[in-house]
Design a protein around this motif. Structure first.
Motif, PDB file in Angstrom:
ATOM      1  N   VAL A 273       0.836  -1.201   0.000  1.00 31.15           N
ATOM      2  CA  VAL A 273       0.000   0.000   0.000  1.00 31.15           C
ATOM      3  C   VAL A 273       0.872   1.253   0.000  1.00 31.15           C
ATOM      4  CG1 VAL A 273      -1.677   1.336   1.347  1.00 31.15           C
ATOM      5  CG2 VAL A 273      -1.959  -1.128   1.121  1.00 31.15           C
ATOM      6  N   TYR A 274       1.955   1.208   0.792  1.00 24.69           N
ATOM      7  CA  TYR A 274       2.875   2.351   0.849  1.00 24.69           C
ATOM      8  C   TYR A 274       3.510   2.594  -0.522  1.00 24.69           C
ATOM      9  CZ  TYR A 274       6.933   5.115   2.319  1.00 24.69           C
ATOM     10  OH  TYR A 274       7.885   6.095   2.461  1.00 24.69           O
ATOM     11  N   SER A 275       3.931   1.482  -1.173  1.00 26.37           N
ATOM     12  CA  SER A 275       4.525   1.614  -2.504  1.00 26.37           C
ATOM     13  C   SER A 275       3.547   2.248  -3.479  1.00 26.37           C
ATOM     14  CB  SER A 275       4.922   0.238  -3.053  1.00 26.37           C
ATOM     15  OG  SER A 275       5.877  -0.367  -2.242  1.00 26.37           O
ATOM     16  N   LEU A 276       2.297   1.759  -3.431  1.00 23.77           N
ATOM     17  CA  LEU A 276       1.283   2.259  -4.357  1.00 23.77           C
ATOM     18  C   LEU A 276       0.991   3.730  -4.103  1.00 23.77           C
ATOM     19  CD1 LEU A 276      -0.642   1.604  -6.651  1.00 23.77           C
ATOM     20  CD2 LEU A 276      -2.301   0.784  -4.982  1.00 23.77           C
ATOM     21  N   LYS A 277       0.951   4.083  -2.811  1.00 26.59           N
ATOM     22  CA  LYS A 277       0.688   5.483  -2.462  1.00 26.59           C
ATOM     23  C   LYS A 277       1.794   6.377  -3.025  1.00 26.59           C
ATOM     24  CE  LYS A 277      -1.376   8.838  -0.330  1.00 26.59           C
ATOM     25  NZ  LYS A 277      -2.748   9.219  -0.630  1.00 26.59           N
ATOM     26  N   LYS A 278       3.045   5.925  -2.842  1.00 22.39           N
ATOM     27  CA  LYS A 278       4.175   6.730  -3.324  1.00 22.39           C
ATOM     28  C   LYS A 278       4.133   6.875  -4.843  1.00 22.39           C
ATOM     29  CE  LYS A 278       5.961   7.888   0.352  1.00 22.39           C
ATOM     30  NZ  LYS A 278       5.861   9.268   0.715  1.00 22.39           N
ATOM     31  N   LEU A 279       3.756   5.760  -5.501  1.00 20.73           N
ATOM     32  CA  LEU A 279       3.688   5.791  -6.961  1.00 20.73           C
ATOM     33  C   LEU A 279       2.606   6.763  -7.427  1.00 20.73           C
ATOM     34  CD1 LEU A 279       4.532   4.692  -9.713  1.00 20.73           C
ATOM     35  CD2 LEU A 279       2.986   2.768  -9.350  1.00 20.73           C
ATOM     36  N   MET A 280       1.452   6.713  -6.729  1.00 20.53           N
ATOM     37  CA  MET A 280       0.341   7.607  -7.109  1.00 20.53           C
ATOM     38  C   MET A 280       0.724   9.061  -6.869  1.00 20.53           C
ATOM     39  SD  MET A 280      -2.134   6.117  -8.460  1.00 20.53           S
ATOM     40  CE  MET A 280      -1.664   4.552  -9.087  1.00 20.53           C
ATOM     41  N   THR A 281       1.429   9.317  -5.774  1.00 23.59           N
ATOM     42  CA  THR A 281       1.876  10.679  -5.495  1.00 23.59           C
ATOM     43  C   THR A 281       2.824  11.138  -6.605  1.00 23.59           C
ATOM     44  OG1 THR A 281       1.768  10.071  -3.176  1.00 23.59           O
ATOM     45  CG2 THR A 281       2.804  12.167  -3.678  1.00 23.59           C
ATOM     46  N   ALA A 282       3.739  10.218  -7.001  1.00 22.18           N
ATOM     47  CA  ALA A 282       4.697  10.571  -8.049  1.00 22.18           C
ATOM     48  C   ALA A 282       3.975  10.866  -9.369  1.00 22.18           C
ATOM     49  CB  ALA A 282       5.696   9.447  -8.243  1.00 22.18           C
ATOM     50  N   LEU A 283       2.879  10.136  -9.604  1.00 20.24           N
ATOM     51  CA  LEU A 283       2.123  10.357 -10.841  1.00 20.24           C
ATOM     52  C   LEU A 283       1.191  11.563 -10.717  1.00 20.24           C
ATOM     53  CD1 LEU A 283       1.167   6.660 -11.635  1.00 20.24           C
ATOM     54  CD2 LEU A 283       2.756   8.078 -12.944  1.00 20.24           C
ATOM     55  N   GLY A 284       1.093  12.084  -9.507  1.00 22.31           N
ATOM     56  CA  GLY A 284       0.257  13.267  -9.295  1.00 22.31           C
ATOM     57  C   GLY A 284      -1.213  12.939  -9.144  1.00 22.31           C
ATOM     58  N   SER A 285      -1.530  11.714  -8.700  1.00 17.33           N
ATOM     59  CA  SER A 285      -2.943  11.337  -8.570  1.00 17.33           C
ATOM     60  C   SER A 285      -3.423  11.506  -7.131  1.00 17.33           C
ATOM     61  CB  SER A 285      -3.138   9.879  -8.999  1.00 17.33           C
ATOM     62  OG  SER A 285      -4.377   9.427  -8.510  1.00 17.33           O
ATOM     63  N   PRO A 286      -4.513  12.228  -6.922  1.00 20.05           N
ATOM     64  CA  PRO A 286      -5.079  12.344  -5.576  1.00 20.05           C
ATOM     65  C   PRO A 286      -6.129  11.265  -5.313  1.00 20.05           C
ATOM     66  CG  PRO A 286      -6.165  13.891  -7.025  1.00 20.05           C
ATOM     67  CD  PRO A 286      -5.250  13.061  -7.895  1.00 20.05           C
ATOM     68  N   ASN A 287      -6.416  10.442  -6.323  1.00 20.92           N
ATOM     69  CA  ASN A 287      -7.528   9.495  -6.209  1.00 20.92           C
ATOM     70  C   ASN A 287      -7.060   8.147  -5.672  1.00 20.92           C
ATOM     71  OD1 ASN A 287      -9.053  11.496  -7.615  1.00 20.92           O
ATOM     72  ND2 ASN A 287      -8.166  10.696  -9.509  1.00 20.92           N
ATOM     73  N   THR A 288      -6.883   8.056  -4.364  1.00 18.61           N
ATOM     74  CA  THR A 288      -6.507   6.773  -3.760  1.00 18.61           C
ATOM     75  C   THR A 288      -7.479   6.467  -2.641  1.00 18.61           C
ATOM     76  OG1 THR A 288      -5.015   7.936  -2.269  1.00 18.61           O
ATOM     77  CG2 THR A 288      -4.038   6.982  -4.252  1.00 18.61           C
ATOM     78  N   ASP A 289      -7.884   5.222  -2.537  1.00 15.90           N
ATOM     79  CA  ASP A 289      -8.785   4.862  -1.438  1.00 15.90           C
ATOM     80  C   ASP A 289      -8.625   3.387  -1.090  1.00 15.90           C
ATOM     81  OD1 ASP A 289     -10.592   5.115   0.546  1.00 15.90           O
ATOM     82  OD2 ASP A 289     -12.314   5.620  -0.716  1.00 15.90           O
ATOM     83  N   CYS A 290      -8.802   3.086   0.214  1.00 10.42           N
ATOM     84  CA  CYS A 290      -8.698   1.698   0.657  1.00 10.42           C
ATOM     85  C   CYS A 290     -10.036   1.190   1.185  1.00 10.42           C
ATOM     86  CB  CYS A 290      -7.656   1.584   1.759  1.00 10.42           C
ATOM     87  SG  CYS A 290      -8.038   2.577   3.214  1.00 10.42           S
TER      88      CYS A 290
END
Lengths: 693, 201
Positions: A323-340
């Motif tokens: 989850v941490y990896s995915l969050k970091k990747l989404m941040t790097a891609l500039g995506s605010p759309n993450t949810d668990c």
């Protein structure tokens, strides 16, 4: 408690008053053999194996399990009398016990076998016929070979005391005594624990029958992910196959029990597995592909997309590292759309106390009043339910429930079905509010059925109002609890895997995908949401996971990952306790560790994550979230404001679990769980009895 | 076993209620044996046994799990879980009776009725069960037929008893060899002369 001095084999020992002689011996490190005695069950005193010599006392051996210690008592466990007594008891036990160890599943881990070696005679003097007992039916999980039974009654006491369903009994007497459930399947979520309790091979595991010998198995200590309790388990593997799952002792979490699902869903790890990447072809069908092809397909779909056009949803069994990896990747891609929160639970990741089981599971034992809001504890967390029953059996615990009227294993005052009753309580108009106020250690449990709804935040706020008003929060006591059912949920909330400023939550992501605002959806093991809508939306869907379940069907690219037994990972349970799961076997085929997939993907997408190995990832995660380094610790969270007061819908609370035995991709793929579903859920529904009766 | 409903009626109902009332609130389960016994008595004409329906009713009445009622019912040989004949012969086979010839008595019954222990005759008149000590050792060997003891038996007396029962003739319970209770055979044997010990001078 007052201590007294006793002499054990000539040595003086300080023991607590009220202990039994057997417990005193145990504390002093002196071994006393036993079959019927079990520290978590009531004392039966019927196997007679624990005989010791006690002075002062009658000149005969005494059963140490049922004899309280007394000041200046002298206890002997190594005298001629004791040896003779044990020898005699063992000879009697073996009279009717078959010598079938070579074909017995208990062989190699059998108390009777071990103790016969240590305390028994070398041969038999018995020439008569042995008795034979007809095998009984106890359901799809428990195999019975009743001729082996030595009538210790541990199983009878377990189902009556811990499981809370009085369905097993000792019928007849003397030579004709038999253990029986009257040919009924034992209807408890904890039933298979009797297999561990049985000191002989009378009750053995049906799905595991004749599968392996204990000495062939590699044992790995890990954490269960079938619910959010985080039961401590031992995974036994042979080669690369998980043969069975057993409980591991942890007083703070599961004591020594696990639920039937935790124990038996493991055969689902062999079926429906994703063992290679797939890419959806031109014809709309998923086709096997190589890893580079799958990665390229994702890169192609992602190229040119803005960060806001990408979304990620993490699943219920995702470990903190992925989850941490995915969050970091989404941040790097500039995506605010993450949810668990696949179920749409209105829990805020900002205030930790607002989504934890703050009292802790062990803390339940101090509670004296309990309000359950929208939960079916027997199905959502059987281990927590067993702990409440344990507390309830001690007396002076008042339990009330607002929510579905379900079968419980303790007396519950059913106050109402939905938010109307909750509002009455929050306004202090309901009589039970007084009970909570007057209690010394009041508790409140908010179940998933209460927060996973449109007005979840308002329900949470109402529950918080009750907590504040009725004094649930004290200096050394936090009685406010949120119960989760997803093993990865608390970890993901801790890591802030919720929508960023301006981002969409799960419902928003589905809507935006339909509306064309979101063009790429990344599912990290997400199978428990409305995936048909995602599939039909036209967005490009990537599914990373281990089973060909709902998520994989919706996907355009499938990246095969690892199941919980196949990876090292950090899981945070509903209490906020950080625990480590360890790899017991390897993912099948070309499947890879989840963190490695995400690292490789980040490289392909041109936003490489700043670590090259698992340790580096862990270090980075623990640096940012230091509490994840404090293993086995359930850190107390600070009380703050959460929830959003507002109007509540009048619809009654409903538990999200319709079938305890199938709640995730692994248990849905399990044959054993399918059989349990048939026996305990479907057959009951047909007959119209059981939980709806 | 039948699945139909069961209700205590008449004097059995009164007796059941009295048994339950004997125990303090929350301890009603103590009445389970009394209730099982009453249920069996109420069912006397119909095989003198406790039906499943009766046990379910008792488990409801006493608020205890069915399996716990079943445990008690199956533990005691006094409670029949299968129908028995009109005359239920319970033969004591424990040591004193055995030494005094219980095995001969059993052989006599078996050859007379053509049944073994645990069986019932075709006409449903007689059932034979072998039980543990019934506490009449001084009058061994003995049998219990329904509610009465028949003691000091010989194979001939036993066969004759069965004949009379089958015909419906009256039988006298107690010692069958003419003595009173457990006094010595042929009248008092000791303390024939001198003052009785309990009489001073």
């Amino acid at each position: 408690m007052a201590t007294i001095t006793v002499k054990i084999n000539g040595e003086e020992h300080e023991v607590e008053q009220g202990m039994t002689v057997l417990q005193a011996c145990e504390k002093a490190g002196v071994e006393v053999p036993r079959f019927c005695y079990h520290e978590r069950l009531s004392i039966a005193g019927n196997c007679r194996m624990c005989l010791v010599e006690v002075k002062p006392g009658p000149p005969k051996p005494a059963a140490s399990c049922a004899l309280p210690v007394a000041p200046n008592q002298e206890i002997f466990t190594d005298t001629e009398m004791v040896h003779k007594a044990r020898n005699g008891v063992m000879e009697f036990l073996l009279i009717n016990h078959p010598l079938d160890c070579p074909i017995c599943d208990q062989g190699g881990e059998c108390d009777l076998q071990d103790q016969a070696m240590a305390y028994g005679r070398s041969g038999s003097r018995y020439d008569e016929n042995k008795r034979a007992v007809k095998d009984k039916y106890m359901g799809p999980l428990i195999n019975t070979i009743m001729t082996r039974c030595i009538h210790c009654t541990r199983c009878v006491r377990f189902v009556a005391e811990v499981a809370g369903v009085e369905e097993i009994g000792l019928l007849n007497r003397g030579e004709n005594a038999e253990i029986s459930s009257l040919e009924k399947a034992v209807d408890s979520e904890l039933s298979a624990n009797v297999i561990d309790l049985c000191p002989v091979g009378a009750l053995t595991s049906k799905p595991y029958a004749f599968e392996a010998r204990p000495w062939e198995l590699k044992k790995t200590e890990s954490i269960d992910v079938m619910d959010a309790v985080g039961s401590n388990i031992r995974i036994d593997t042979r080669g690369n196959e998980v043969m069975r799952v057993l409980p591991r002792l942890n007083e703070d979490v599961n004591e020594e029990w696990i639920s039937d699902k935790s124990r038996y869903a493991c055969d689902g790890l062999r079926r429906q597995r994703l063992d290679r990447p797939y890419v959806r072809g031109e014809d709309g069908k998923l086709k096997p592909a190589s890893w580079p092809d799958a990665m390229t397909a994702i890169a192609k779909a992602a190229s040119g997309l803005k960060g806001t056009e990408i979304a990620a949803i993490s699943g219920d069994q995702a470990c903190a590292e992925s989850v941490y990896s995915l969050k970091k990747l989404m941040t790097a891609l500039g995506s605010p759309n993450t949810d668990c929160r696949q179920d749409g639970a209105k829990l805020d990741s900002g205030v930790r106390a607002g989504y934890l089981f703050n009292t802790t599971i062990a803390g339940i034992e101090q509670a004296d009043a309990l309000l359950i809001v929208g939960a079916n504890l027997r199905w959502e967390a059987p281990i927590i339910n067993a702990r409440i029953r344990k507390r309830w059996l001690h007396g002076n615990l008042k339990v009330a429930s607002v929510g579905p009227a379900v079968q419980t294993t303790y007396d519950v005052d059913q106050l109402g079905a939905g938010p109307e009753t909750l509002k009455e309580l929050a306004d202090g108009k309901h009589a039970f509010a007084e009970v909570l106020k007057n209690a010394e250690r009041p508790m409140l449990i908010v179940g998933p059925g209460a927060v996973a709804r449109e007005d979840g935040a308002a329900v949470l706020a109402a529950a918080k109002k009750i907590a504040d008003m009725c004094g649930l929060i004290k200096d050394d006591w936090n009685g406010f609890n949120v119960l989760h059912t997803a093993a990865g949920r608390v970890g993901a909330l801790d890591l802030g895997f919720t929508p960023e400023e301006g981002g969409a939550d799960v419902a928003g992501i589905v809507a935006d995908a339909k509306g064309g605002k979101i063009k790429l959806v990344y599912l990290l093991g997400a199978d428990e949401m409305d995936l048909t809508a995602v599939k039909e939306s036209g967005a490009f869907v990537v599914y990373q996971g281990h089973h060909g379940d709902a998520g994989a069907h919706a996907a355009d690219v499938i990246l095969p990952g690892a199941a919980y037994t196949e990876k090292n990972g950090t899981f945070v349970n509903t209490e906020g306790r950080v625990q480590l799961a360890r790899r017991a076997n390897f993912p099948p085929g070309e499947a890879k560790d989840d963190w490695a997939i995400l690292r490789a993907l980040s490289e392909t997408l041109g936003k490489p994550l700043p670590w090259i190995d698992f340790d580096g990832l862990r270090q980075s995660m623990r640096g940012e979230f230091p509490h994840l380094a404090r293993i086995d610790d359930a850190e107390a969270a600070t009380w703050a404001d959460f929830g959003a007061a507002g109007p509540m819908d009048s619809a009654p609370f409903q538990s999200p679990i319709e079938n305890f035995y199938m709640t995730d991709p692994i248990s849905r793929a399990s044959e054993t769980m399918a059989e349990c579903t048939q026996v305990f859920v479907l057959d009951r529904q047909e007959k119209g009895t059981g939980t709806n009766g | 076993m039948t699945a139909e409903n069961f209700e205590f009626t008449g004097k059995h109902r009164a007796e059941a209620e009295r048994a339950i009332a004997k125990y303090p609130q929350g301890r009603q389960q103590s009445a389970v044996l009394a209730l099982l016994f009453e249920a069996q008595e109420q069912n006397h004409a119909n095989g003198h046994y406790v039906t499943e329906a009766a046990m379910r009713k008792i488990s409801d009445m006493l608020d205890m799990p069915y399996i716990r009622v079943m445990e008690v019912a199956s533990f005691f040989t006094q409670i029949n879980l299968e129908p028995v004949g009109e005359f239920h012969i319970q033969l004591c086979g424990t040591t004193p009776c055995m030494l005094r010839g219980a095995e001969d008595i059993r052989a006599a019954i078996e050859s007379k009725l053509g049944i073994h222990a645990g069986q019932t005759t075709q006409d449903r008149k007689f059932t034979l069960t072998e039980v543990e000590c019934l506490g009449a050792c001084c009058n061994a060997p003995m049998v219990q037929i329904n509610d009465d003891y028949f003691e000091d038996l010989t194979p001939a007396i036993m066969t004759d008893l069965i004949d009379r029962l089958a015909k419906g003739d009256a039988v006298t319970p107690g010692p069958q060899n003419g003595r009173m209770c457990s006094e010595p055979e042929g009248g008092p044997q000791t303390l024939q002369s001198g003052p009785a010990p309990q009489v001073k001078n």
